[in-house]
Motif scaffolding. Structure first.
Motif, PDB file in Angstrom:
ATOM      1  N   SER A   4      97.093 -13.731 -48.114  1.00 11.53           N
ATOM      2  CA  SER A   4      96.557 -12.629 -48.897  1.00 11.53           C
ATOM      3  C   SER A   4      95.227 -12.123 -48.342  1.00 11.53           C
ATOM      4  O   SER A   4      94.825 -11.005 -48.627  1.00 11.53           O
ATOM      5  CB  SER A   4      96.386 -13.047 -50.354  1.00 11.53           C
ATOM      6  OG  SER A   4      95.472 -14.101 -50.428  1.00 11.53           O
ATOM      7  N   SER A   5      94.534 -12.934 -47.558  1.00 11.07           N
ATOM      8  CA  SER A   5      93.242 -12.477 -47.034  1.00 11.07           C
ATOM      9  C   SER A   5      93.468 -11.703 -45.725  1.00 11.07           C
ATOM     10  O   SER A   5      94.272 -12.103 -44.897  1.00 11.07           O
ATOM     11  CB  SER A   5      92.295 -13.646 -46.820  1.00 11.07           C
ATOM     12  OG  SER A   5      92.830 -14.515 -45.861  1.00 11.07           O
ATOM     13  N   PRO A   6      92.764 -10.603 -45.560  1.00 10.32           N
ATOM     14  CA  PRO A   6      92.947  -9.807 -44.340  1.00 10.32           C
ATOM     15  C   PRO A   6      92.364 -10.528 -43.130  1.00 10.32           C
ATOM     16  O   PRO A   6      91.477 -11.349 -43.256  1.00 10.32           O
ATOM     17  CB  PRO A   6      92.188  -8.515 -44.643  1.00 10.32           C
ATOM     18  CG  PRO A   6      91.178  -8.896 -45.656  1.00 10.32           C
ATOM     19  CD  PRO A   6      91.776 -10.036 -46.446  1.00 10.32           C
ATOM     20  N   PRO A   7      92.889 -10.175 -41.947  1.00 10.73           N
ATOM     21  CA  PRO A   7      92.334 -10.806 -40.740  1.00 10.73           C
ATOM     22  C   PRO A   7      90.901 -10.333 -40.521  1.00 10.73           C
ATOM     23  O   PRO A   7      90.519  -9.257 -40.998  1.00 10.73           O
ATOM     24  CB  PRO A   7      93.257 -10.322 -39.628  1.00 10.73           C
ATOM     25  CG  PRO A   7      93.875  -9.069 -40.149  1.00 10.73           C
ATOM     26  CD  PRO A   7      93.923  -9.225 -41.641  1.00 10.73           C
ATOM     27  N   PRO A   8      90.115 -11.119 -39.793  1.00 11.32           N
ATOM     28  CA  PRO A   8      88.719 -10.708 -39.545  1.00 11.32           C
ATOM     29  C   PRO A   8      88.695  -9.441 -38.691  1.00 11.32           C
ATOM     30  O   PRO A   8      89.608  -9.199 -37.903  1.00 11.32           O
ATOM     31  CB  PRO A   8      88.106 -11.891 -38.808  1.00 11.32           C
ATOM     32  CG  PRO A   8      89.257 -12.630 -38.227  1.00 11.32           C
ATOM     33  CD  PRO A   8      90.437 -12.373 -39.124  1.00 11.32           C
ATOM     34  N   PRO A   9      87.688  -8.604 -38.862  1.00  7.61           N
ATOM     35  CA  PRO A   9      87.612  -7.381 -38.067  1.00  7.61           C
ATOM     36  C   PRO A   9      87.396  -7.713 -36.577  1.00  7.61           C
ATOM     37  O   PRO A   9      86.822  -8.746 -36.251  1.00  7.61           O
ATOM     38  CB  PRO A   9      86.413  -6.639 -38.649  1.00  7.61           C
ATOM     39  CG  PRO A   9      85.594  -7.677 -39.296  1.00  7.61           C
ATOM     40  CD  PRO A   9      86.536  -8.767 -39.727  1.00  7.61           C
TER      41      PRO A   9
END
Length: 155
Positions: A4-9
């Protein structure tokens, strides 16, 4: 793993060019100078060069230089043919009481090797007999030889 957490930029892209550091020699600046290292004015012509005592050094003179240049470089004569040519020279000079330009090919080769310009080193490699020689191959073909050479332009 938490989906559910987006990948790091992605890491930021910069247009920075890596810095180059240059260090200059304090005296070797490339500026024109006299023989004592004193800077010349920007518009000054180069100082005159005095001619050498013998422009054909290490050869005794122009005849020796031109003969060595012709036999060794231009005609690429073998040592045997060079020896014959030097003997003919010697015969022609004996009538005047003088000696020929070189006593033998080795003397000429020594003068050529004494040329101070250039720094191409001598190199050597060993020849290898070809594989699968026939039983009746000549003996010289079965031997290993030292091949000495100098490249004209060192790499």
């Amino acid at each position: 793993m938490d989906i559910s957490s987006p990948p790091p930029p992605p890491s930021p892209v910069t247009d920075e060019i890596p810095r180059v550091q240059r260090t200059f020699h304090p005296y070797m600046t490339g500026k024109p100078c006299d023989v004592y290292g004193n800077d010349l004015p920007a518009d000054a012509p180069p100082p005159p060069r005095s001619p050498p005592d013998n422009p054909y050094e290490p050869f005794a003179g122009e005849v020796e230089f031109r003969l060595a240049d012709f036999t060794f470089r231009k005609a690429a004569l073998s040592e045997g043919k060079t020896k014959e040519l030097l003997e003919i020279f010697q015969l022609s000079m004996e009538s005047t009481g003088h000696e020929g330009p070189f006593k033998n090919p080795e003397a000429m080769y020594t003068s050529i090797d004494d040329i101070p310009h250039g720094s191409a080193p001598w190199k050597c490699f060993l020849s290898e007999p070809p594989p699968n020689l026939p039983a009746d191959a000549p003996a010289w073909l079965e031997q290993t030889y030292e091949i000495w050479y100098r490249t004209q332009i060192p790499l």
